[in-house]
Design a protein around this motif. Structure first.
Motif, PDB file in Angstrom:
ATOM      1  N   GLU A 144       0.834  -1.211   0.000  1.00 28.42           N
ATOM      2  CA  GLU A 144       0.000   0.000   0.000  1.00 28.42           C
ATOM      3  C   GLU A 144       0.863   1.254   0.000  1.00 28.42           C
ATOM      4  OE1 GLU A 144      -3.407   2.157   2.821  1.00 28.42           O
ATOM      5  OE2 GLU A 144      -2.773   0.085   3.212  1.00 28.42           O
ATOM      6  N   GLN A 145       1.906   1.235   0.822  1.00 29.75           N
ATOM      7  CA  GLN A 145       2.816   2.376   0.891  1.00 29.75           C
ATOM      8  C   GLN A 145       3.520   2.585  -0.450  1.00 29.75           C
ATOM      9  OE1 GLN A 145       2.919   4.089   3.749  1.00 29.75           O
ATOM     10  NE2 GLN A 145       5.008   4.400   4.523  1.00 29.75           N
ATOM     11  N   LEU A 146       3.958   1.492  -1.049  1.00 30.85           N
ATOM     12  CA  LEU A 146       4.663   1.596  -2.315  1.00 30.85           C
ATOM     13  C   LEU A 146       3.768   2.155  -3.417  1.00 30.85           C
ATOM     14  CD1 LEU A 146       7.247  -0.717  -3.888  1.00 30.85           C
ATOM     15  CD2 LEU A 146       5.280  -0.071  -5.257  1.00 30.85           C
ATOM     16  N   LEU A 147       2.537   1.669  -3.483  1.00 35.40           N
ATOM     17  CA  LEU A 147       1.631   2.126  -4.543  1.00 35.40           C
ATOM     18  C   LEU A 147       1.292   3.604  -4.375  1.00 35.40           C
ATOM     19  CD1 LEU A 147      -0.750  -0.972  -4.830  1.00 35.40           C
ATOM     20  CD2 LEU A 147       1.087  -0.285  -6.387  1.00 35.40           C
ATOM     21  N   ARG A 148       1.241   4.068  -3.140  1.00 40.64           N
ATOM     22  CA  ARG A 148       0.983   5.490  -2.894  1.00 40.64           C
ATOM     23  C   ARG A 148       2.139   6.331  -3.434  1.00 40.64           C
ATOM     24  NH1 ARG A 148       2.599   8.427   1.205  1.00 40.64           N
ATOM     25  NH2 ARG A 148       3.057   6.620   2.524  1.00 40.64           N
ATOM     26  N   ILE A 149       3.356   5.899  -3.162  1.00 44.14           N
ATOM     27  CA  ILE A 149       4.531   6.623  -3.652  1.00 44.14           C
ATOM     28  C   ILE A 149       4.624   6.525  -5.170  1.00 44.14           C
ATOM     29  CG2 ILE A 149       7.061   6.660  -3.612  1.00 44.14           C
ATOM     30  CD1 ILE A 149       6.848   5.700  -0.675  1.00 44.14           C
ATOM     31  N   ALA A 150       4.312   5.352  -5.703  1.00 44.27           N
ATOM     32  CA  ALA A 150       4.348   5.167  -7.159  1.00 44.27           C
ATOM     33  C   ALA A 150       3.351   6.092  -7.848  1.00 44.27           C
ATOM     34  CB  ALA A 150       4.059   3.717  -7.513  1.00 44.27           C
ATOM     35  N   GLN A 162       2.439   9.009  -6.860  1.00 41.78           N
ATOM     36  CA  GLN A 162       3.025  10.347  -6.893  1.00 41.78           C
ATOM     37  C   GLN A 162       4.140  10.432  -7.930  1.00 41.78           C
ATOM     38  OE1 GLN A 162       4.128  11.910  -3.058  1.00 41.78           O
ATOM     39  NE2 GLN A 162       2.397  10.939  -2.019  1.00 41.78           N
ATOM     40  N   GLN A 163       4.932   9.364  -8.019  1.00 42.36           N
ATOM     41  CA  GLN A 163       6.030   9.349  -8.980  1.00 42.36           C
ATOM     42  C   GLN A 163       5.509   9.472 -10.411  1.00 42.36           C
ATOM     43  OE1 GLN A 163       9.377   8.575  -7.897  1.00 42.36           O
ATOM     44  NE2 GLN A 163      10.280   8.801  -9.930  1.00 42.36           N
ATOM     45  N   LEU A 164       4.378   8.826 -10.683  1.00 40.76           N
ATOM     46  CA  LEU A 164       3.798   8.836 -12.027  1.00 40.76           C
ATOM     47  C   LEU A 164       2.792   9.966 -12.222  1.00 40.76           C
ATOM     48  CD1 LEU A 164       3.299   4.984 -12.500  1.00 40.76           C
ATOM     49  CD2 LEU A 164       5.027   6.428 -13.597  1.00 40.76           C
ATOM     50  N   ASN A 165       2.634  10.819 -11.181  1.00 40.44           N
ATOM     51  CA  ASN A 165       1.698  11.945 -11.255  1.00 40.44           C
ATOM     52  C   ASN A 165       0.283  11.484 -11.608  1.00 40.44           C
ATOM     53  OD1 ASN A 165       3.664  13.981 -10.742  1.00 40.44           O
ATOM     54  ND2 ASN A 165       4.394  13.740 -12.852  1.00 40.44           N
ATOM     55  N   ALA A 166      -0.147  10.399 -10.953  1.00 44.62           N
ATOM     56  CA  ALA A 166      -1.491   9.888 -11.208  1.00 44.62           C
ATOM     57  C   ALA A 166      -2.528  10.927 -10.784  1.00 44.62           C
ATOM     58  CB  ALA A 166      -1.721   8.586 -10.438  1.00 44.62           C
ATOM     59  N   ALA A 167      -3.602  11.006 -11.534  1.00 43.50           N
ATOM     60  CA  ALA A 167      -4.672  11.964 -11.230  1.00 43.50           C
ATOM     61  C   ALA A 167      -5.343  11.613  -9.907  1.00 43.50           C
ATOM     62  CB  ALA A 167      -5.690  11.968 -12.358  1.00 43.50           C
ATOM     63  N   GLU A 168      -5.938  12.605  -9.302  1.00 39.15           N
ATOM     64  CA  GLU A 168      -6.643  12.407  -8.033  1.00 39.15           C
ATOM     65  C   GLU A 168      -7.679  11.304  -8.192  1.00 39.15           C
ATOM     66  OE1 GLU A 168      -6.891  13.314  -4.081  1.00 39.15           O
ATOM     67  OE2 GLU A 168      -5.703  14.461  -5.520  1.00 39.15           O
ATOM     68  N   GLY A 169      -7.624  10.328  -7.290  1.00 38.52           N
ATOM     69  CA  GLY A 169      -8.588   9.231  -7.353  1.00 38.52           C
ATOM     70  C   GLY A 169      -8.226   8.169  -8.367  1.00 38.52           C
ATOM     71  N   GLN A 170      -7.079   8.303  -9.033  1.00 43.67           N
ATOM     72  CA  GLN A 170      -6.650   7.333 -10.033  1.00 43.67           C
ATOM     73  C   GLN A 170      -5.322   6.706  -9.608  1.00 43.67           C
ATOM     74  OE1 GLN A 170      -8.339   6.439 -12.915  1.00 43.67           O
ATOM     75  NE2 GLN A 170     -10.026   7.631 -12.080  1.00 43.67           N
ATOM     76  N   ASP A 171      -5.288   6.145  -8.422  1.00 45.72           N
ATOM     77  CA  ASP A 171      -4.055   5.577  -7.903  1.00 45.72           C
ATOM     78  C   ASP A 171      -3.569   4.426  -8.782  1.00 45.72           C
ATOM     79  OD1 ASP A 171      -4.105   7.364  -5.878  1.00 45.72           O
ATOM     80  OD2 ASP A 171      -4.815   5.967  -4.339  1.00 45.72           O
ATOM     81  N   VAL A 172      -2.261   4.286  -8.822  1.00 44.80           N
ATOM     82  CA  VAL A 172      -1.637   3.213  -9.597  1.00 44.80           C
ATOM     83  C   VAL A 172      -1.897   1.875  -8.911  1.00 44.80           C
ATOM     84  CG1 VAL A 172       0.599   2.275 -10.329  1.00 44.80           C
ATOM     85  CG2 VAL A 172       0.148   4.729 -10.513  1.00 44.80           C
ATOM     86  N   THR A 173      -2.145   0.847  -9.710  1.00 48.30           N
ATOM     87  CA  THR A 173      -2.348  -0.499  -9.168  1.00 48.30           C
ATOM     88  C   THR A 173      -1.073  -1.313  -9.350  1.00 48.30           C
ATOM     89  OG1 THR A 173      -3.127  -1.417 -11.265  1.00 48.30           O
ATOM     90  CG2 THR A 173      -4.777  -0.416  -9.812  1.00 48.30           C
ATOM     91  N   ARG A 174      -0.990  -2.397  -8.618  1.00 50.19           N
ATOM     92  CA  ARG A 174       0.184  -3.270  -8.741  1.00 50.19           C
ATOM     93  C   ARG A 174       0.295  -3.813 -10.171  1.00 50.19           C
ATOM     94  NH1 ARG A 174       2.183  -8.259  -4.843  1.00 50.19           N
ATOM     95  NH2 ARG A 174       3.627  -9.207  -6.348  1.00 50.19           N
TER      96      ARG A 174
END
Length: 561
Positions: free
Chosen positions: A397-403, A405-417
């Motif tokens: 969960e922590q990694l995906l949150r940082i990822a 941000q790294q990929l500048n994902a849009a709000e509510g569009q978090d990166v998945t594994r």
């Protein structure tokens, strides 16, 4: 563009095929491996060499048959590491007939074959597999065996030209008369410690005696084929049977008196066919300092490499090195540099600025004529993934949150594994299985008053300011900006001040101070990633001076007043 090694080999094969078979012929490219144990990266070089040449020929419009022989009818020579010494009882028996040491497959051979087939599928390599135990026992080669037995004396003479006669107990003539190029697997003990004592060509009957158990017997090749031609005859026999046009081998195979040298003569003189175009290939091994290594008894298997290296990157490693150039695949810190190099190539490709050579290598790595090879499209740097996984003890969960941000994902569009695969799993496997314990990132449990007391006043003030501003800057981009601006602010400079040598030294001193307070060392993962990985509360704890310390108070006064 200067032709690479794949193109050069394909040119020669193409020329030979036109001359020997004609314009519309099927090009037969062959590789082969004996499943004697875990199949390693050196074995992959043979298959990959054939595969890349076959793909080049297919791209030119040729029909290509890549055949891969599993030499599972070879004898077990020694018990590999990791297998019970009780398996010494099977030395001399064919791999196909030995039980799986771990009881999961139908035979010893199938265990190691299955592991490599799974790996080759991931790499986009799909040969036509031939299990030699099945081909021999089906009777595919009966006529070829008979041909060798009829020509046994001529074969002996050819082999004798390259043999060292020192230490031979029998005379040359005695050995010649007793020679048969076929090894029987005894019906009684199932070992090949046997001698053929007679052969009748009309009935294809072989008579033998077993020097292991004393059993004597005979059978016709028309009834069964419990045995195989000796290697230096078996190989050229299969060239003629399969009409092979190209087959590489280890560099030792092409030295004087080697299998290929002898095979060239036997295939022509006994079978009336020509040897395929041959190139030698150099060693590929396991390098780097990691938790496990080949010297410790862990093989550098293809499956182990694919556990930490994306399939397209592994293909790229083999494609970019000439076949006669040895290299190691680094399982240690060098793996991080490999990923950075690959990511640089991908950026060049995406921008359209890659050289012709690099563009061709990328194409060979990522595509075959029929499929795309897996590699991460969302390229979070591998060192970032491994750092976060290390610091957070693999907190997904922590990694995906940082990822995100790294990929500048849009709000509510978090990166998945899934979007980070196959790199996510490669990074996780590397941190879990290969990162040495003494290279892991240690995180302090409390504020380091002693280290803080030794910082200069500017670094103390900078640390205090960082701790105060984390709340409003808790994302990758903001922390990164903060890292470089704080030393300027503390020194009364505008945040857009141009870098000078003095300012760069000040920033470096500040970064070392942060590492000392968080990790207890003067280096570590990238600081923004490190802070996000340990979390806001712990970051503030480790960066906020104790209120009962004089140094903490003076630092606060310097920044706040």
């Amino acid at each position: 563009m200067k032709a690479d090694w794949v193109t050069k080999i394909a040119d020669r094969v193409e020329e030979n095929v036109r001359q020997n078979k004609g314009e519309n012929a099927t090009v037969v490219c062959a590789s082969g491996i004996s499943p004697s144990g875990p199949i390693h990266l050196g074995n992959l070089r043979e298959i990959m060499t054939v595969h890349l040449v076959a793909e080049e020929l297919r791209s030119r419009g040729w029909t290509v048959d890549h055949i891969h022989s599993w030499d599972d009818y070879d004898r077990l020579r020694k018990v590999p590491k990791g297998v019970s010494e009780e398996y010494a009882q099977y030395i001399g028996s064919p791999y196909s007939d030995i039980p799986d040491p771990f009881g999961e497959y139908d035979s010893y051979a199938t265990r190691y074959i299955s592991d490599l087939v799974d790996s080759l599928t991931k790499l986009g390599i799909h040969p036509r597999y031939i299990r030699q135990s099945e081909a021999y026992r089906r009777g595919d080669y009966v006529e070829q065996i008979k041909q060798a037995m009829r020509n046994r004396l001529d074969i002996f003479d050819t082999l004798a030209e390259y043999q060292n006669l020192e230490g031979q107990k029998q005379t040359l003539e005695e050995r010649r008369n007793a020679y048969y190029p076929f090894k029987v697997y005894c019906d009684q003990c199932h070992k090949d410690i046997t001698r053929v004592t007679a052969y009748e060509d009309e009935t294809a009957r072989i008579t033998y005696t077993c020097d292991n158990c004393g059993h004597n017997d005979s059978y016709s090749l028309y009834d069964k084929v419990e045995g195989k031609l000796v290697w230096k005859v078996d190989w050229p026999m299969r060239w003629s049977f399969e009409k092979v046009d190209f087959e590489p081998g280890g560099e030792d195979h092409s030295s004087p008196g080697s299998s290929y040298t002898v095979g060239q003569r036997i295939v022509k003189e006994v079978y009336g066919w020509q040897a395929p175009y041959f190139v030698g290939y150099a060693f590929v091994g396991m390098g780097g300092r990691s938790k496990i290594s080949s010297s410790a008894g862990t093989s550098a298997t293809v499956s182990s490499a694919l556990a930490i290296i994306e399939p397209a990157i592994l293909r790229w490693l083999y494609a970019r090195r000439a076949n006669n150039q040895a290299f190691d695949i680094d399982y240690g810190q060098g793996l991080l540099r490999l990923y950075e190099e690959w990511d640089g190539l991908v950026r060049q490709i995406n921008k359209g600025v890659a050289s012709e050579v690099n563009a061709k290598l990328f194409e060979r790595a990522t595509h075959t004529v029929s499929e795309e090879i897996s590699y991460a499209k969302n390229t979070i740097p591998f060192p970032v993934l491994t750092s976060v996984l290390d610091v957070t003890q693999a907190n997904e969960e922590q990694l995906l949150r940082i990822a995100s941000q790294q990929l500048n994902a849009a709000e509510g569009q978090d990166v998945t594994r899934e979007q980070l695969e196959p790199r996510f799993t490669c990074a996780l496997n590397w941190v879990t299985n290969y990162l040495p314990d003494d290279e892991r990132t240690h995180i302090n449990s409390e504020f380091n008053d002693e280290a803080f007391a030794n910082f200069n006043a500017e670094d103390q003030a900078s640390i205090q300011m960082l701790a105060e501003r984390l709340e409003s800057s808790w994302n990758l981009a903001a922390i990164t900006e903060l890292m470089y601006s704080i030393p300027k602010i503390v020194r009364g400079l505008p945040v857009d001040a141009a870098p000078t040598n003095e300012l760069k030294q000040a920033q470096r001193s500040f970064f070392i101070a942060i590492y000392m307070l968080i990790c207890g060392t003067d280096t570590g993962p990238r600081i923004p990633t490190l802070l996000l990985s340990i979390g806001k509360e712990r970051a503030r704890l480790l960066l906020t001076p104790s209120r009962n310390g004089d140094n903490g108070q003076s630092a606060y006064e310097l920044t706040a007043h």
